[in-house]
Motif scaffolding. Structure first.
Motif, mmCIF file in Angstrom:
data_model
loop_
_atom_site.group_PDB
_atom_site.id
_atom_site.type_symbol
_atom_site.label_atom_id
_atom_site.label_comp_id
_atom_site.label_asym_id
_atom_site.label_seq_id
_atom_site.Cartn_x
_atom_site.Cartn_y
_atom_site.Cartn_z
ATOM 1 N N MET A 131 52.938 0.118 -7.392
ATOM 2 C CA MET A 131 52.298 -1.146 -7.669
ATOM 3 C C MET A 131 50.861 -0.898 -8.096
ATOM 4 O O MET A 131 50.222 0.026 -7.634
ATOM 5 C CB MET A 131 52.333 -2.039 -6.445
ATOM 6 C CG MET A 131 53.272 -3.190 -6.651
ATOM 7 S SD MET A 131 53.214 -4.479 -5.435
ATOM 8 C CE MET A 131 54.416 -3.879 -4.294
ATOM 9 N N LYS B 151 51.223 -9.487 -1.795
ATOM 10 C CA LYS B 151 50.613 -9.008 -3.035
ATOM 11 C C LYS B 151 49.136 -9.397 -3.154
ATOM 12 O O LYS B 151 48.505 -9.107 -4.154
ATOM 13 C CB LYS B 151 51.400 -9.537 -4.233
ATOM 14 C CG LYS B 151 52.847 -9.060 -4.167
ATOM 15 C CD LYS B 151 53.429 -8.779 -5.465
ATOM 16 C CE LYS B 151 54.788 -8.127 -5.268
ATOM 17 N NZ LYS B 151 55.500 -8.009 -6.499
ATOM 18 N N GLU C 8 53.862 -5.337 -9.882
ATOM 19 C CA GLU C 8 54.673 -4.253 -10.438
ATOM 20 C C GLU C 8 54.343 -3.999 -11.906
ATOM 21 O O GLU C 8 54.534 -2.897 -12.402
ATOM 22 C CB GLU C 8 56.163 -4.584 -10.297
ATOM 23 C CG GLU C 8 56.647 -4.713 -8.870
ATOM 24 C CD GLU C 8 56.690 -3.384 -8.130
ATOM 25 O OE1 GLU C 8 56.751 -2.328 -8.786
ATOM 26 O OE2 GLU C 8 56.651 -3.408 -6.892
#
Length: 118
Positions: free
Chosen positions: A1, A43, A84
């Motif tokens: 990531m 995230k 991603e």
């Protein structure tokens, strides 16, 4: 990531563009809900708002008042997220409630590390 920076720009200076206290409550609720969606997906890295006051340091350390912008659009804050791909980060950015305001914008940039530990 990878890490991505989402920069939020809006008119912080024009009096007519400023929300009422009631509108500001609604906007902040929308913003918190948006950030919480990113947090729930694990995230969210960090984020903050920025003041309108500052100083600009130029070549040879000349310090001036600022930052001053040529347009009404000012950098209001930013968040850093994990994604991603650029496309995934773009989807997060496109759902930012800042974009509900006319003239507002969101910029997305991939964070590129240049500092390394010895």
């Amino acid at each position: 990531m990878e890490e991505y920076l989402i920069l939020m720009r809006l008119d912080l200076l024009t009096k007519e563009s400023q929300p009422s206290p009631e509108q500001l409550q609604v906007y902040m609720k929308q913003y918190r809900e948006w950030v919480n969606l990113i947090v729930k997906q694990k995230k969210f890295v960090s984020g903050t708002a920025l003041s309108t006051e500052g100083r600009v340091i130029q070549h040879k350390t000349l310090v001036t008042d600022g930052p001053f912008v040529e347009t009404k659009e000012s950098l209001a804050g930013f968040i850093t997220i994990l994604a991603e791909s650029f496309e995934e980060a773009l989807e997060f950015a496109k759902s930012c409630p800042i974009l509900l305001g006319e003239g507002n914008s969101v910029e997305i940039r991939k964070v590129m590390g240049i500092h390394t530990e010895d």
